[in-house]
Design an enzyme around this catalytic site. Sequence first.
Site, PDB file in Angstrom:
ATOM      1  N   ASN A 171       0.835  -1.214   0.000  1.00  0.00           N
ATOM      2  CA  ASN A 171       0.000   0.000   0.000  1.00  0.00           C
ATOM      3  C   ASN A 171       0.866   1.260   0.000  1.00  0.00           C
ATOM      4  O   ASN A 171       0.713   2.150   0.829  1.00  0.00           O
ATOM      5  CB  ASN A 171      -1.002   0.002   1.166  1.00  0.00           C
ATOM      6  N   LYS A 193      -2.634  -8.996  -2.418  1.00  0.00           N
ATOM      7  CA  LYS A 193      -3.333  -8.497  -1.231  1.00  0.00           C
ATOM      8  C   LYS A 193      -4.661  -7.850  -1.593  1.00  0.00           C
ATOM      9  O   LYS A 193      -4.728  -6.943  -2.437  1.00  0.00           O
ATOM     10  CB  LYS A 193      -2.440  -7.459  -0.540  1.00  0.00           C
ATOM     11  N   HIS A 218      -7.201  -8.534   3.842  1.00  0.00           N
ATOM     12  CA  HIS A 218      -7.624  -7.627   4.911  1.00  0.00           C
ATOM     13  C   HIS A 218      -9.128  -7.875   5.051  1.00  0.00           C
ATOM     14  O   HIS A 218      -9.925  -7.373   4.259  1.00  0.00           O
ATOM     15  CB  HIS A 218      -7.320  -6.168   4.543  1.00  0.00           C
ATOM     16  N   HIS A 222      -3.839 -10.097  10.114  1.00  0.00           N
ATOM     17  CA  HIS A 222      -4.104  -9.371  11.369  1.00  0.00           C
ATOM     18  C   HIS A 222      -5.495  -9.618  11.946  1.00  0.00           C
ATOM     19  O   HIS A 222      -6.311  -8.708  12.061  1.00  0.00           O
ATOM     20  CB  HIS A 222      -3.864  -7.862  11.212  1.00  0.00           C
ATOM     21  N   ASP A 247       2.215  -6.400  11.231  1.00  0.00           N
ATOM     22  CA  ASP A 247       1.500  -5.226  10.705  1.00  0.00           C
ATOM     23  C   ASP A 247       2.156  -3.941  11.205  1.00  0.00           C
ATOM     24  O   ASP A 247       1.491  -2.906  11.311  1.00  0.00           O
ATOM     25  CB  ASP A 247       0.006  -5.243  11.062  1.00  0.00           C
ATOM     26  N   HIS A 294       3.646   5.656  11.239  1.00  0.00           N
ATOM     27  CA  HIS A 294       3.049   6.916  10.767  1.00  0.00           C
ATOM     28  C   HIS A 294       3.797   8.054  11.425  1.00  0.00           C
ATOM     29  O   HIS A 294       3.998   8.033  12.643  1.00  0.00           O
ATOM     30  CB  HIS A 294       1.564   6.979  11.131  1.00  0.00           C
TER      31      HIS A 294
HETATM   32  O1  DOR Z   1      -3.591  -0.172  10.869  1.00  0.00           O
HETATM   33  C1  DOR Z   1      -3.258  -0.361   9.713  1.00  0.00           C
HETATM   34  N1  DOR Z   1      -2.244   0.319   9.140  1.00  0.00           N
HETATM   35  N2  DOR Z   1      -3.964  -1.231   8.985  1.00  0.00           N
HETATM   36  C2  DOR Z   1      -3.757  -1.377   7.675  1.00  0.00           C
HETATM   37  O2  DOR Z   1      -4.455  -2.166   7.076  1.00  0.00           O
HETATM   38  C3  DOR Z   1      -2.755  -0.555   6.983  1.00  0.00           C
HETATM   39  C4  DOR Z   1      -1.719  -0.053   7.889  1.00  0.00           C
HETATM   40  C5  DOR Z   1      -0.865   1.074   7.312  1.00  0.00           C
HETATM   41  O3  DOR Z   1      -0.404   0.920   6.185  1.00  0.00           O
HETATM   42  O4  DOR Z   1      -0.646   2.053   7.991  1.00  0.00           O
HETATM   43 ZN    ZN Z   2      -0.917  -4.097   7.130  1.00  0.00          ZN
END
Ligand code: DOR
Ligand code: ZN
Length: 374
Positions: free
Chosen positions: A46, A111, A149, A192, A265, A269
């Site tokens: 992603n 995915k 997911h 997850h 996971d 951020h």
């Molecule tokens: O909490 C999450 N963060 N769930 C996800 O599915 C993606 C991930 C992210 O890429 O930050």
């Molecule tokens: Zn993830």
Amino acid sequence: MTDTPITIELPKWYDLHAHFRQDEMIAPLIKGHIAMGCAGILAMPNTKPPVGKIFKSDPGNYTSIEHYSSVLRSDGGDTLKEIIVPLYLTTEMTPALITRGAEMGMLKCAKYYPPHGTTGAELGAPLETYVENGVFAAMEGAGVVLNIHGEEHALPAEQYFDRTTNAEELFYRERLPRIVDQFPNLKIVGEHLTTKIATDFISAAPDHIVATVTPQHLLYTIGHLLQGFKYHLYCLPLIKFEEDREALRAAVTHPGNDKFFAGTDSAPHTTKATECGCAAGCYTGAIAPQLYAQSFELAGVDLSDENEQEIFKNFLCFNGPDFYGLDIPTETFTLQKFPQEIEPLKIGKNTIVPLPLGMQSDTNEPCTIPWRIV
Ligand code: DOR
Ligand code: ZN
């Protein structure tokens, strides 16, 4: 005389679900994974744009598996035994792309993201799309793993998270059973897991249907998130209830567990809370085996006992690579029950707060976890 702390030597392990992002983020994140004994990683697709094609020369404004894998390798991943990059199932995915990618040996897994269901899920299509357009049939035929997911998308808020139901439960009750019936040989990883419903489904499913479990879903419940609104614990799927955590703990610590394995996971951020919302994802890089060990102890596993250590090894070191057909490394790393202080991760001007630190009321206060890597 002081007692020697519990010390466990483990084969290096594979984190089979983690996020390494892009640009200057990649190198420090990979470094953290290597520091926690990882022999290999499955790097989620992603990114921006997502990893929606296989070769650089394929059409479309997407990152390719070819490109992303080589960037991960050159940014510190070259010492890893394995880097797996799943293909992001976009609205434009075709069976032909799947078949060709598998034939060329470049495609191991793909995915599914529920459209708009989480960070970077904007380009996912509804699950039915891939039933109807032949993508799942092509994956089943070529032995490509489907990483799911598992949350129902576009639900009204009342069903998204309610006392009696939620998006993950609806998905595992109503959506996934139909996929399993229609594609009986499709290999699936429920990523997850957060609920008892999903855990029971995976436990009862055939051997080629397995699941990853994160440290946070084994350690915490929704109460931990809500009490003081600890937004560093905000991830998707949302952390759930005590009954769910019990089911997850029971599944991963079952002596016969051969289906549930580590996939952190870990999702860094640099800005978690904004004026109008919160980015989903918990960062557990560099400390995940320590957190898993802590959660196993909380689940009642005696990690000083060699037989019980085997249960932990199955989850952390064996079940995942067995499923993906990866070698178990001969190299080892060592976990020790001894407090370790953890620090924020600085990348340029940005700071990433590891999960346990983010659970404190003051992230400037020292934070220790009960296990360390020596
Ligand atoms: O909490 C999450 N963060 N769930 C996800 O599915 C993606 C991930 C992210 O890429 O930050
Ligand atoms: Zn993830």
